[in-house]
Design a protein around this motif. Structure first.
Motif, PDB file in Angstrom:
ATOM      1  N   LEU A 266       0.854  -1.165  -0.099  1.00 40.73           N
ATOM      2  CA  LEU A 266       0.050  -0.087   0.067  1.00 40.73           C
ATOM      3  C   LEU A 266       0.784   1.272  -0.101  1.00 40.73           C
ATOM      4  O   LEU A 266       1.573   1.362   0.963  1.00 40.73           O
ATOM      5  CB  LEU A 266      -0.804  -0.062   1.287  1.00 40.73           C
TER       6      LEU A 266
ATOM      7  N   VAL B 258       0.190  -5.065   3.402  1.00 39.91           N
ATOM      8  CA  VAL B 258      -0.821  -5.184   4.062  1.00 39.91           C
ATOM      9  C   VAL B 258      -1.437  -6.815   3.571  1.00 39.91           C
ATOM     10  O   VAL B 258      -1.238  -7.055   2.424  1.00 39.91           O
ATOM     11  CB  VAL B 258      -1.864  -3.911   3.305  1.00 39.91           C
TER      12      VAL B 258
ATOM     13  N   ARG C  37      -4.366  -8.656   3.007  1.00 35.56           N
ATOM     14  CA  ARG C  37      -5.681  -8.251   2.735  1.00 35.56           C
ATOM     15  C   ARG C  37      -6.678  -9.339   2.949  1.00 35.56           C
ATOM     16  O   ARG C  37      -8.070  -9.046   3.119  1.00 35.56           O
ATOM     17  CB  ARG C  37      -5.983  -7.882   1.323  1.00 35.56           C
TER      18      ARG C  37
ATOM     19  N   VAL D 227      -7.619   1.016   4.877  1.00 29.27           N
ATOM     20  CA  VAL D 227      -7.852  -0.254   5.432  1.00 29.27           C
ATOM     21  C   VAL D 227      -7.499  -0.235   7.069  1.00 29.27           C
ATOM     22  O   VAL D 227      -6.962   0.566   7.738  1.00 29.27           O
ATOM     23  CB  VAL D 227      -6.276  -0.977   5.111  1.00 29.27           C
TER      24      VAL D 227
ATOM     25  N   GLY E 189      -6.880  -2.648  10.460  1.00 34.33           N
ATOM     26  CA  GLY E 189      -6.409  -4.077  10.854  1.00 34.33           C
ATOM     27  C   GLY E 189      -5.438  -3.703  11.817  1.00 34.33           C
ATOM     28  O   GLY E 189      -5.640  -2.773  12.732  1.00 34.33           O
TER      29      GLY E 189
ATOM     30  N   VAL F 146       0.403  -5.262   8.294  1.00 30.81           N
ATOM     31  CA  VAL F 146      -0.974  -4.901   8.638  1.00 30.81           C
ATOM     32  C   VAL F 146      -1.787  -5.915   8.134  1.00 30.81           C
ATOM     33  O   VAL F 146      -2.060  -6.169   7.064  1.00 30.81           O
ATOM     34  CB  VAL F 146      -1.546  -3.422   8.475  1.00 30.81           C
TER      35      VAL F 146
ATOM     36  N   ALA G 296      -5.471  -7.012   7.382  1.00 30.57           N
ATOM     37  CA  ALA G 296      -6.877  -6.133   7.601  1.00 30.57           C
ATOM     38  C   ALA G 296      -7.744  -7.035   8.427  1.00 30.57           C
ATOM     39  O   ALA G 296      -8.136  -8.235   8.221  1.00 30.57           O
ATOM     40  CB  ALA G 296      -7.223  -6.187   6.049  1.00 30.57           C
TER      41      ALA G 296
END
Length: 267
Positions: free
Chosen positions: A110, A120, A122, A142, A144, A189, A191
């Motif tokens: 991202l 990320v 997802r 996003v 998360g 991260v 999500a």
């Protein structure tokens, strides 16, 4: 002796003693359970999501306090650099490896408005050709949880290299080399909410952060105290029963007829 033991007064004492033993044993076991539970990990305070930039600065490292925190991050996905993390289950606590029903994590870079890239995850797909692999376009937000970079040997060793576009771990050190020039932030991260504009995808389960507990020795002392009380109750029961039996014997000896005057002991 049996008549004494089963006299109404002692029967009541027996019943009271049994009730006390059961109660004090249960209370002691309860305090012992509280003592054992105090050492188990328990959930930490889980604050509301904050902007990732407030917790992780460019070039900074994740700390123990920031790992597992809920964050929001805005930017634009770079579809050309998306990777599939191979042989994963939809749970961050499960290590890599060839296991039944394993699939892929969708790991997408991202691009951040202030510069740099956040990795990320997802979601999770069972196959590499799942429609959810398609990357949403445009500006996205996003939500998360921050997770630390995985060790490079987190996944099992493979006898053959992975196909292009797949990796075995979500390691910042690996992503820096794969996403050259992207300014990859530390960690990644996961999500926890659907990404707007993306096809439905199974979320990767990431538990709320926990912290280690510490033994509460006071509860262990309480448990020992209840069991000592139970032992004392047994001692007092024995004391009363012994006195009752001795008293009965003395009464029986006092009621026995005295020998006749002048009679020989053997008469």
């Amino acid at each position: 002796m049996l008549r004494t033991l089963f006299s109404p007064r002692l029967v009541g004492l027996h019943l009271v003693t049994i009730g006390v033993l059961i109660s004090f044993t249960v209370l002691g076991r309860w305090q012992l359970g509280v003592f054992e539970e105090s050492a188990r990990p328990h959930a930490k305070l889980d604050p509301a999501p904050v902007a990732m930039s407030t917790l992780l600065r460019p070039g900074g490292r994740l700390t123990a306090e920031t790992i597992g925190r809920r964050v929001t991050v805005q930017g634009t996905f770079d579809a050309s650099r998306q990777l599939l993390v191979a042989e994963r289950l939809p749970n961050v606590e499960t290590g890599g490896g060839a296991v039944p029903d394993s699939g892929f994590w969708l790991l997408t870079p991202l691009r951040l408005p202030e510069g740099g890239t956040a990795a990320v995850v997802r979601g999770w797909v069972r196959t590499a050709d799942d429609p959810a692999v398609a990357v949403p376009e445009g500006q996205v937000s996003v939500t998360g949880r921050l997770q630390p970079s995985e060790p490079t040997d987190f996944a099992r060793r493979r006898s053959a290299p992975l196909p292009p576009g797949q990796v075995a771990t979500v390691s910042t050190a690996v992503l820096v080399n794969v996403w050259r020039g992207a300014g990859v932030r530390d960690g990644f991260v996961v999500a926890t909410a659907p990404v707007p504009g993306a096809a439905p995808v199974r979320a990767v389960d990431v538990p709320a952060p926990t912290e280690a507990g510490g033994f509460n020795w006071r509860n262990l002392a309480y448990a020992a105290q209840w069991w000592i009380f139970a032992a004392f109750a047994v001692f007092m029961w024995f004391h009363f029963v012994r006195d009752a039996v001795r008293g009965r014997k003395r009464d029986a000896a006092g009621d026995a007829p005295a020998p006749a005057l002048g009679a020989s002991p053997g008469a």
